[in-house]
Design a protein around this motif. Structure first.
Motif, PDB file in Angstrom:
ATOM      1  N   CYS A  36      -0.376 -57.305 -37.158  1.00 21.30           N
ATOM      2  CA  CYS A  36       0.340 -57.471 -38.425  1.00 21.30           C
ATOM      3  C   CYS A  36      -0.544 -57.144 -39.624  1.00 21.30           C
ATOM      4  O   CYS A  36      -0.087 -56.527 -40.595  1.00 21.30           O
ATOM      5  CB  CYS A  36       0.863 -58.900 -38.550  1.00 21.30           C
ATOM      6  SG  CYS A  36       2.215 -59.311 -37.425  1.00 21.30           S
ATOM      7  N   SER A  37      -1.801 -57.550 -39.578  1.00 23.12           N
ATOM      8  CA  SER A  37      -2.678 -57.383 -40.746  1.00 23.12           C
ATOM      9  C   SER A  37      -3.101 -55.941 -40.959  1.00 23.12           C
ATOM     10  O   SER A  37      -3.498 -55.572 -42.073  1.00 23.12           O
ATOM     11  CB  SER A  37      -3.909 -58.273 -40.600  1.00 23.12           C
ATOM     12  OG  SER A  37      -4.646 -57.940 -39.433  1.00 23.12           O
ATOM     13  N   MET A  38      -3.040 -55.103 -39.942  1.00 26.54           N
ATOM     14  CA  MET A  38      -3.437 -53.711 -40.105  1.00 26.54           C
ATOM     15  C   MET A  38      -2.490 -52.939 -41.008  1.00 26.54           C
ATOM     16  O   MET A  38      -2.908 -52.028 -41.739  1.00 26.54           O
ATOM     17  CB  MET A  38      -3.517 -53.019 -38.741  1.00 26.54           C
ATOM     18  CG  MET A  38      -4.655 -53.463 -37.838  1.00 26.54           C
ATOM     19  SD  MET A  38      -6.308 -53.114 -38.509  1.00 26.54           S
ATOM     20  CE  MET A  38      -6.784 -54.750 -39.086  1.00 26.54           C
ATOM     21  N   PHE A  39      -1.215 -53.269 -40.991  1.00 30.07           N
ATOM     22  CA  PHE A  39      -0.244 -52.506 -41.769  1.00 30.07           C
ATOM     23  C   PHE A  39      -0.445 -52.658 -43.275  1.00 30.07           C
ATOM     24  O   PHE A  39      -0.438 -51.645 -43.993  1.00 30.07           O
ATOM     25  CB  PHE A  39       1.174 -52.918 -41.360  1.00 30.07           C
ATOM     26  CG  PHE A  39       1.632 -52.295 -40.079  1.00 30.07           C
ATOM     27  CD1 PHE A  39       2.337 -51.109 -40.082  1.00 30.07           C
ATOM     28  CD2 PHE A  39       1.347 -52.898 -38.864  1.00 30.07           C
ATOM     29  CE1 PHE A  39       2.758 -50.516 -38.900  1.00 30.07           C
ATOM     30  CE2 PHE A  39       1.756 -52.321 -37.676  1.00 30.07           C
ATOM     31  CZ  PHE A  39       2.466 -51.130 -37.686  1.00 30.07           C
ATOM     32  N   ALA A  42      -3.415 -50.547 -44.215  1.00 33.79           N
ATOM     33  CA  ALA A  42      -3.207 -49.108 -44.125  1.00 33.79           C
ATOM     34  C   ALA A  42      -2.266 -48.587 -45.201  1.00 33.79           C
ATOM     35  O   ALA A  42      -2.466 -47.507 -45.751  1.00 33.79           O
ATOM     36  CB  ALA A  42      -2.664 -48.745 -42.739  1.00 33.79           C
ATOM     37  N   ILE A  43      -1.225 -49.353 -45.517  1.00 29.20           N
ATOM     38  CA  ILE A  43      -0.228 -48.885 -46.479  1.00 29.20           C
ATOM     39  C   ILE A  43      -0.700 -49.061 -47.913  1.00 29.20           C
ATOM     40  O   ILE A  43      -0.427 -48.235 -48.782  1.00 29.20           O
ATOM     41  CB  ILE A  43       1.106 -49.626 -46.242  1.00 29.20           C
ATOM     42  CG1 ILE A  43       1.687 -49.195 -44.893  1.00 29.20           C
ATOM     43  CG2 ILE A  43       2.096 -49.350 -47.358  1.00 29.20           C
ATOM     44  CD1 ILE A  43       2.910 -49.964 -44.491  1.00 29.20           C
ATOM     45  N   GLU A  48       6.933 -53.023 -52.636  1.00 36.02           N
ATOM     46  CA  GLU A  48       8.276 -52.677 -52.160  1.00 36.02           C
ATOM     47  C   GLU A  48       8.228 -52.187 -50.714  1.00 36.02           C
ATOM     48  O   GLU A  48       9.086 -52.534 -49.904  1.00 36.02           O
ATOM     49  CB  GLU A  48       8.895 -51.606 -53.063  1.00 36.02           C
ATOM     50  CG  GLU A  48       9.217 -52.073 -54.480  1.00 36.02           C
ATOM     51  CD  GLU A  48       7.972 -52.157 -55.347  1.00 36.02           C
ATOM     52  OE1 GLU A  48       6.922 -51.629 -54.904  1.00 36.02           O
ATOM     53  OE2 GLU A  48       8.041 -52.736 -56.447  1.00 36.02           O
ATOM     54  N   TRP A  49       7.234 -51.375 -50.409  1.00 35.52           N
ATOM     55  CA  TRP A  49       7.104 -50.882 -49.037  1.00 35.52           C
ATOM     56  C   TRP A  49       6.817 -52.021 -48.066  1.00 35.52           C
ATOM     57  O   TRP A  49       7.382 -52.079 -46.976  1.00 35.52           O
ATOM     58  CB  TRP A  49       6.000 -49.832 -48.962  1.00 35.52           C
ATOM     59  CG  TRP A  49       6.339 -48.520 -49.597  1.00 35.52           C
ATOM     60  CD1 TRP A  49       7.415 -48.258 -50.413  1.00 35.52           C
ATOM     61  CD2 TRP A  49       5.620 -47.305 -49.464  1.00 35.52           C
ATOM     62  NE1 TRP A  49       7.392 -46.957 -50.814  1.00 35.52           N
ATOM     63  CE2 TRP A  49       6.309 -46.335 -50.251  1.00 35.52           C
ATOM     64  CE3 TRP A  49       4.467 -46.934 -48.782  1.00 35.52           C
ATOM     65  CZ2 TRP A  49       5.874 -45.022 -50.358  1.00 35.52           C
ATOM     66  CZ3 TRP A  49       4.028 -45.620 -48.885  1.00 35.52           C
ATOM     67  CH2 TRP A  49       4.726 -44.669 -49.658  1.00 35.52           C
ATOM     68  N   LEU A  50       5.903 -52.898 -48.472  1.00 30.15           N
ATOM     69  CA  LEU A  50       5.547 -54.016 -47.591  1.00 30.15           C
ATOM     70  C   LEU A  50       6.739 -54.927 -47.341  1.00 30.15           C
ATOM     71  O   LEU A  50       6.950 -55.391 -46.210  1.00 30.15           O
ATOM     72  CB  LEU A  50       4.392 -54.803 -48.202  1.00 30.15           C
ATOM     73  CG  LEU A  50       3.040 -54.074 -48.295  1.00 30.15           C
ATOM     74  CD1 LEU A  50       2.027 -54.934 -49.030  1.00 30.15           C
ATOM     75  CD2 LEU A  50       2.530 -53.725 -46.903  1.00 30.15           C
ATOM     76  N   MET A  51       7.516 -55.196 -48.393  1.00 28.55           N
ATOM     77  CA  MET A  51       8.711 -56.031 -48.215  1.00 28.55           C
ATOM     78  C   MET A  51       9.707 -55.370 -47.278  1.00 28.55           C
ATOM     79  O   MET A  51      10.383 -56.044 -46.500  1.00 28.55           O
ATOM     80  CB  MET A  51       9.359 -56.305 -49.569  1.00 28.55           C
ATOM     81  CG  MET A  51       8.567 -57.236 -50.482  1.00 28.55           C
ATOM     82  SD  MET A  51       9.346 -57.412 -52.108  1.00 28.55           S
ATOM     83  CE  MET A  51      10.957 -58.074 -51.642  1.00 28.55           C
ATOM     84  N   ARG A  52       9.779 -54.042 -47.336  1.00 28.72           N
ATOM     85  CA  ARG A  52      10.746 -53.321 -46.523  1.00 28.72           C
ATOM     86  C   ARG A  52      10.376 -53.344 -45.045  1.00 28.72           C
ATOM     87  O   ARG A  52      11.226 -53.552 -44.178  1.00 28.72           O
ATOM     88  CB  ARG A  52      10.846 -51.873 -47.019  1.00 28.72           C
ATOM     89  CG  ARG A  52      11.762 -50.975 -46.217  1.00 28.72           C
ATOM     90  CD  ARG A  52      13.202 -51.419 -46.313  1.00 28.72           C
ATOM     91  NE  ARG A  52      14.090 -50.526 -45.593  1.00 28.72           N
ATOM     92  CZ  ARG A  52      15.376 -50.779 -45.360  1.00 28.72           C
ATOM     93  NH1 ARG A  52      15.907 -51.911 -45.786  1.00 28.72           N
ATOM     94  NH2 ARG A  52      16.121 -49.919 -44.698  1.00 28.72           N
TER      95      ARG A  52
END
Length: 224
Positions: A36-39, A42-43, A48-52
């Motif tokens: 979970c923590s890698m995303f 990386a992003i 907004e992207w993280l919430m999506r």
């Protein structure tokens, strides 16, 4: 021994074994947290992207972490002959399997659910979506374990057993993944997640009733 006695015996036994084999549970938990923590790293900080992607990432990580624990559900008992003794003892094997599944949920899935609020903050999930995320995981993870128990019992003793468990379970777990992540996305979008959660609850009830006897029969076939 009564039926409830067999269930309680299996639950206590597997919880004691889990305490002795803490590394297995820590490996599953560590994989979940790292996946979970890698995303977010990386992003980047795009909220907004993280919430999506947050609900889907957490659910996929929980699914894969559960897959890591499934091959060991009956493997140790089969290797040391305990499973043969369970079957020959005359105790209710479905209730023994049910006790083992509850112990596996307490050791594997419950720590993931406890850590989910921290990971939800990393994905900038709204406060209203976090309770839905926890409820969806609480309803969905027993389905994953129940399906995995059946697959693990069917492939018990095979050289490629862990690989077969994953191949059998992943297609069946896709609806759980869709409804679990969909419930959180619906809540975050201002819609009602009740339909998704109701489907997860119905699936959990079906698996809770069907998985122990089906897995018990599969264990008898595999041992024979």
């Amino acid at each position: 021994m009564t039926g409830l006695g067999a269930f309680a015996w299996a639950l206590r036994r597997d919880l004691r074994l889990a305490i002795r084999r803490r590394s297995d549970a820590l490996n599953v938990l560590g994989f979940f947290v790292l996946a979970c923590s890698m995303f977010p790293l990386a992003i980047g900080p795009q909220r907004e992207w993280l919430m999506r992607i947050g609900p889907g990432v957490i659910w996929v990580a929980a699914l894969l972490a559960t897959m890591l624990a499934l091959p060991r559900l009956f493997e140790h008992d089969h290797a040391d002959g305990t499973l043969d003794a369970m079957i020959a003892s005359g105790r209710s094997l479905p209730l023994i399997v049910a006790g083992k599944l509850l112990a596996a949920w307490l050791v594997t899935a419950l720590p993931l659910i406890v850590l989910t609020p921290v990971l939800g903050v990393a994905f900038s999930l709204p406060d209203g979506a976090l309770p839905t995320m926890l409820v969806s995981l609480a309803l969905g993870t027993p389905i994953l374990l129940g399906l995995g128990a059946i697959a693990g019992a069917l492939t018990l003793g095979l050289r490629a057993g862990p690989t077969l468990v994953t191949m059998l379970c992943l297609p069946l777990c896709v609806p759980v993944l869709v409804f679990g992540a969909g419930a959180v996305e619906a809540q975050a979008s201002g819609l009602s997640p009740d339909a998704h959660l109701a489907l997860l609850a119905a699936g959990m009830l079906m698996v809770a009733l069907a998985a122990p006897p089906v897995a018990a029969q599969a264990l008898r076939i595999s041992v024979e």
